[in-house]
Design a protein around this motif. Structure first.
Motif, mmCIF file in Angstrom:
data_model
loop_
_atom_site.group_PDB
_atom_site.id
_atom_site.type_symbol
_atom_site.label_atom_id
_atom_site.label_comp_id
_atom_site.label_asym_id
_atom_site.label_seq_id
_atom_site.Cartn_x
_atom_site.Cartn_y
_atom_site.Cartn_z
ATOM 1 N N TYR A 19 -3.501 6.914 4.830
ATOM 2 C CA TYR A 19 -4.572 6.600 5.798
ATOM 3 C C TYR A 19 -5.231 5.252 5.512
ATOM 4 C CZ TYR A 19 -6.893 9.139 1.986
ATOM 5 O OH TYR A 19 -7.304 9.588 0.752
ATOM 6 N N ASN A 20 -4.441 4.307 5.022
ATOM 7 C CA ASN A 20 -5.020 2.997 4.710
ATOM 8 C C ASN A 20 -4.913 1.988 5.853
ATOM 9 O OD1 ASN A 20 -2.465 1.328 4.142
ATOM 10 N ND2 ASN A 20 -2.172 3.147 2.845
ATOM 11 N N ARG A 21 -4.191 2.346 6.924
ATOM 12 C CA ARG A 21 -4.136 1.479 8.096
ATOM 13 C C ARG A 21 -5.003 2.084 9.198
ATOM 14 N NH1 ARG A 21 -0.745 -0.977 4.594
ATOM 15 N NH2 ARG A 21 -0.041 -2.988 5.427
ATOM 16 N N GLY A 22 -5.154 1.365 10.305
ATOM 17 C CA GLY A 22 -5.975 1.848 11.410
ATOM 18 C C GLY A 22 -5.290 2.944 12.212
ATOM 19 N N VAL A 23 -4.625 2.518 13.303
ATOM 20 C CA VAL A 23 -4.089 3.510 14.214
ATOM 21 C C VAL A 23 -2.691 3.083 14.661
ATOM 22 C CG1 VAL A 23 -5.263 2.363 16.169
ATOM 23 C CG2 VAL A 23 -4.568 4.750 16.413
ATOM 24 N N THR B 194 -5.121 12.364 11.622
ATOM 25 C CA THR B 194 -5.579 11.208 10.835
ATOM 26 C C THR B 194 -4.461 10.627 9.966
ATOM 27 O OG1 THR B 194 -7.787 12.184 10.744
ATOM 28 C CG2 THR B 194 -7.298 10.428 9.160
ATOM 29 N N TRP C 260 3.168 6.547 8.403
ATOM 30 C CA TRP C 260 3.503 5.944 9.700
ATOM 31 C C TRP C 260 3.368 4.423 9.658
ATOM 32 C CZ3 TRP C 260 -0.458 3.170 11.886
ATOM 33 C CH2 TRP C 260 -1.710 3.351 11.267
ATOM 34 N N GLY D 250 -1.369 8.889 11.875
ATOM 35 C CA GLY D 250 -1.488 7.674 12.670
ATOM 36 C C GLY D 250 -2.663 7.606 13.619
ATOM 37 N N ALA D 251 -3.455 8.668 13.708
ATOM 38 C CA ALA D 251 -4.643 8.600 14.565
ATOM 39 C C ALA D 251 -5.781 7.901 13.817
ATOM 40 C CB ALA D 251 -5.079 10.009 14.967
ATOM 41 N N LEU D 252 -6.724 7.359 14.591
ATOM 42 C CA LEU D 252 -7.929 6.808 13.965
ATOM 43 C C LEU D 252 -8.680 7.923 13.251
ATOM 44 C CD1 LEU D 252 -9.455 4.400 16.624
ATOM 45 C CD2 LEU D 252 -8.941 3.852 14.235
ATOM 46 N N CYS D 253 -8.681 9.055 13.894
ATOM 47 C CA CYS D 253 -9.257 10.286 13.364
ATOM 48 C C CYS D 253 -8.828 11.369 14.329
ATOM 49 C CB CYS D 253 -10.784 10.217 13.279
ATOM 50 S SG CYS D 253 -11.595 9.942 14.861
ATOM 51 N N HIS E 231 0.798 -1.227 0.000
ATOM 52 C CA HIS E 231 0.000 0.000 0.000
ATOM 53 C C HIS E 231 0.832 1.279 0.000
ATOM 54 C CE1 HIS E 231 -4.005 -1.810 0.527
ATOM 55 N NE2 HIS E 231 -3.342 -2.782 1.126
ATOM 56 N N LEU F 1 -3.057 3.322 19.926
ATOM 57 C CA LEU F 1 -3.986 2.229 20.239
ATOM 58 C C LEU F 1 -3.823 1.813 21.700
ATOM 59 C CD1 LEU F 1 -6.099 0.211 19.375
ATOM 60 C CD2 LEU F 1 -4.292 -1.245 18.445
#
Lengths: 341, 341, 341, 341
Positions: free
Chosen positions: C8-12, C205, C327, C208-211, C3, C17
């Motif tokens: 922003y294709n991964r979660g956090v 976002t 990240w 590395g943040a979820l949002c 990817h 987390l």
């Protein structure tokens, strides 16, 4: 057919028409920067005894309410009004279109009280959740109200006092102001309005203008860039002279006030006729709009010869109708009405 | 301190957290086009027995109300709601910000009736001046209401019937839907909601999600370009997975419904405790929010150890407080509460 | 599939987390009034060397741009931006939805200059018709820009100087701020940003943040009632902790800056790989987004194993694609890419 | 002082004034439901050879543009216009106030081409990110343009063809339509406009009305509840007769077209005078607005006796001025101008 359905069924008062004719061939600046507009503003300042007031001319009542309210409120603020207020009911959501909520209080004959306003404001700020609510940012009254009733000077002063304490402006909608000022029951002057209200408007359309309302920011506190705001709302007339010339004439030789006085005399005559004929009044109105209760059949029959304004259903067998005198009501209209009732 | 002040004072339900952890390292499409979001939508369609429904995920309740209402109403339309409705009072004017008026009806314990809605609509279209008024373009209900009360299936069907006759959509705000569905007093299912409502949302935040609400357009009639509308309102999450993964888990093994059931058992226990201890309920609430009347001094004292939600002033000496159970309420919380009361 | 299509294709990020997990069971105040949000704000003030700054957390970039711009502009004002600015092109009209025009200037690699801004402002006020036009009320920059480019400290200072002279705020969109700060070509610090900008946001976002994005009003001049404005725009999270906890972690032990540095090292590696393999860069980007020109057939083939972002059509036979490190980019991702190119 | 600064410096054309005087004492229905408005609409339908057209009267140009565009666009759509279009530059953000973006294309002498529009639409739908962008939902042209130039029938037909293929309406702003129709260079008729455009307006203010523009939805496709939308925008005149009576007269005995013809004869005379005197034209304008380049000193001197419109700075020593003939320009004005130049 005789016309009592409203106060805007004729064109323009003859003196205003003459002023439009007289100035028609003059080359004037556009967008309200002509000398007639300037002169009209000066005369209004004098009539209001408010030398620092800023005056702007707009075309109609809903437009004026929308622009004044939108220009004075912060985005997160709403406007307190009677639940029967024109902005609450009969402006097709013009206030909400501009992003603001109308915060309604229950009316009494179209009016709200200082006590109601104060309680609303107190409760709002006491509410622990008020940051999630619409801030009350202005009080809107109409004078006369939608029911033709009037605030006394004392009532206005009390409401203004509450507004001052909470540092929110008081705005008075004067779409029919001239009829209110001339009412025998009235104790409020233009100067009083300029004193109590942060902004109000002097209605032209219903007092004999083709169109036009004069907004008075009485404390020299008009919103920054107001002409641009007017333009942005689609309300800036290229030929601003149309409004300036008419208001210049309204405020020459006290024409505006005299029109009101003449109409109020005719209203007294109308009330006499209705009383003589045994009609029941829906409420006691001290201004040019009179509300009577008619049987459905009688209403239907009478409507063939008298244009009246339907107001509301009273009960299964009766309706409430509005009979309005205006600057265009003639003696003959009244005589004819007397004959027909 | 034990927490009964609301149903969103903890983070996220452990099963949802696990799902977020499990999927964290997967590379997924943005903006809600990932497979978890797709799978969650499928599962919701199944749960609602609405194979043609269109499902979208949004972040919070006010956002959802604003976008759904704005996207379904014409510019000249407003939304009918109880005067206590969340959109009427506690959304800081979010509906008006989008240009629409909230047309309020007086509530009874947070609810409005089909008869009220019908009368409003009838009177509106009978009113000769209605072209000058805001057209009623939608009915908004909350299930459960802001007072924790529920509509019966019969009541919803009746309201939906009025909406159908007037060709306006019925929108149901389900911020606390799971608690309503699980209430022992409830006779409404998800499938019923999808049947009666044109659009409703399944609340996630207050049921254990970090954030997230699932909007269901049950009749395959979502507004055109809905994702663009969402973006325009500033509500499109880059990592839409955050919502999709949580709702996928909510609708796996009936977790969403089970959470509701567990909480309702705890609510029954809470009600027993309150009753045993002789507290007066402000109203009869069949869902997770319970309202009791406390003396001011007692409220102050108790607040030192129990977080409660201030609801409103009852009289000079009493307040109404909200005690809410939730997905995060434990047995210990209830025991501790029992000890402290 | 590897990817590189976006950041922003991964979660956090794993540390964020962990912070979410660690705090999950704590009962916290809602709407951002929790202690983690407070602590995060303090840490951000320290990192920005701006003790008087006011900090707020919002969910996403478009939302942040809409709310900041709408809350700072007067109704009759618009915002100056590069014609390639995110607000100009890729926010689905979110700025216009809030009533404001985006006043565009031609960009050079995503940037605009102090000279351009000054000329625009000079010409505006010199224009005799400017009262009929949208007043320029703010300057919007992005750092890095949509093309990955950076403003130098000198350039920012010059633009800020123009803003000060015209008394309009400077707003910097930092959706990818951490990558900009860590670029080897960068000479701007967080403290510099707080010094030159009236308001900017620290993007979460894409770091590395979820949002989550942190808005910094650096001059202690946040708009009045900002939380209410946020609510009105549908953007107030019930569980504000979600944002506070993440930013608290971002600004503990310089995690935010370290993430940027690690990514920039990977970006250098990516650039080497692309150079070695003979790819043509579309432009010189000093940050995590790299743009290369590919033949259509090669693009199609490569897309089977490498997720890339389509940027624009270059000519009939070529496209421009974006390869973004982030990240979540691993050594293996880079090795695999090297193998596949 | 002689007036060539614009086409709205006088009051009202004498024949329209006479019509206002003649109807002044008639009691008429309000809000545009009077017989003169009805009759005017019928006459306009005949003049446009569009028996199914729906016609509405509004007060001014910006207002008309705002309401037509807002009522036809979906919330997520913007309007394509030349970057010099009136809505792009000189309406103080009225379109954005209603929530819509103006999507600008570079003009050539005020015009845009079918090819430009098509390319824009093609590229928009080809762009993989277009769901994040403002959908192009309408094309706006002005006829004549802000530079006085005209589209040919062929050009309009081509643009209309693109609009049909993309199923978006074509809107033509005819603020100065009468001058365009009467231009010796023009090959477009009212019937052609009704054929190519989905909606256009016939300008009244600049053609001799006190105020007033006639909106023609030529395909029987006016937006639902249009009068309510007008009211909501603050634009519904109580005395709609003001507009109806004037347009009734405009479209009696071809007055509207005749005014245009007379003015175009005067424009030819103006062009001759300017040519004879050796003035340099800024561009070739086939309508009533002529643009010439003057030395700064000459401009200053001449301005003492000739009111001209400042258009733009040409270079350090020259300005571009607009000289406009209009329905109120007299032979004496032209003679006097000839003497003074």
């Amino acid at each position: 057919m005789i016309h009592f359905e409203n106060d805007y069924n004729r064109g323009v008062h003859k003196d205003l028409l003459q002023a439009l004719v007289d100035t028609n061939d003059e080359g004037l600046a556009g967008y309200g920067f002509d000398q007639y507009s300037e002169r009209a503003k000066d005369k209004i300042r004098v009539a209001c005894q408010a030398p620092d007031a800023e005056v702007f001319f707009l075309t109609g009542g809903t437009q004026t309410n929308q622009i004044v309210i939108d220009s004075l409120l912060q985005s997160y603020e709403g406007v307190i009004a009677a639940d029967t207020g024109h902005i609450s009911v009969h402006e097709a959501g013009a206030i909400e279109f501009a992003g603001h909520k109308v915060l309604t209080l229950p009316h009494e004959y179209g009016k709200i009280s200082a006590r109601q306003v104060e309680t609303y404001l107190e409760n709002f700020y006491k509410d622990a959740n008020h940051a999630h609510m619409v801030y009350p940012g202005m009080v809107y009254l109409s004078f006369p109200t939608e029911y033709g009733t009037l605030y006394t000077k004392h009532e206005l002063t009390e409401i203004a006092g509450v507004c001052r304490r909470y540092e929110i402006p008081l705005f008075i909608d004067g779409a029919r102001l001239g009829y209110g000022l001339a009412s025998p029951m009235n104790d409020v002057t233009l100067a009083d309005l300029a004193h109590v209200a942060d902004v109000f408007y002097i209605g032209g359309t219903k007092m004999g203008a083709l169109c036009g309302e004069a907004v008075v920011f009485s404390k020299d506190s008009s919103p920054k860039r107001f002409p641009t705001i007017v333009k942005q709302h689609g309300a800036l007339l290229a030929k601003g002279r149309l409004l300036g010339v008419q208001f210049d004439r309204f405020f020459t030789d006290d024409l505006y006030l005299k029109i009101g006085q003449t109409v109020m005399e005719k209203t007294e005559r109308l009330k006499e006729i209705l009383t003589e004929k045994g009609y029941t009044f829906f409420l006691e109105s001290p201004t040019n709009q009179q509300f009577v209760i008619l049987e459905n059949a009688h209403y239907k029959e009478l409507s063939k010869e008298v244009a009246m304004g339907f107001w509301e259903t009273y009960d299964e067998n009766h309706v409430v109708v509005r009979l309005a005198t205006s600057w265009s009501t003639t003696e003959q209209d009244l005589e004819e009405l007397q004959r027909l009732l």
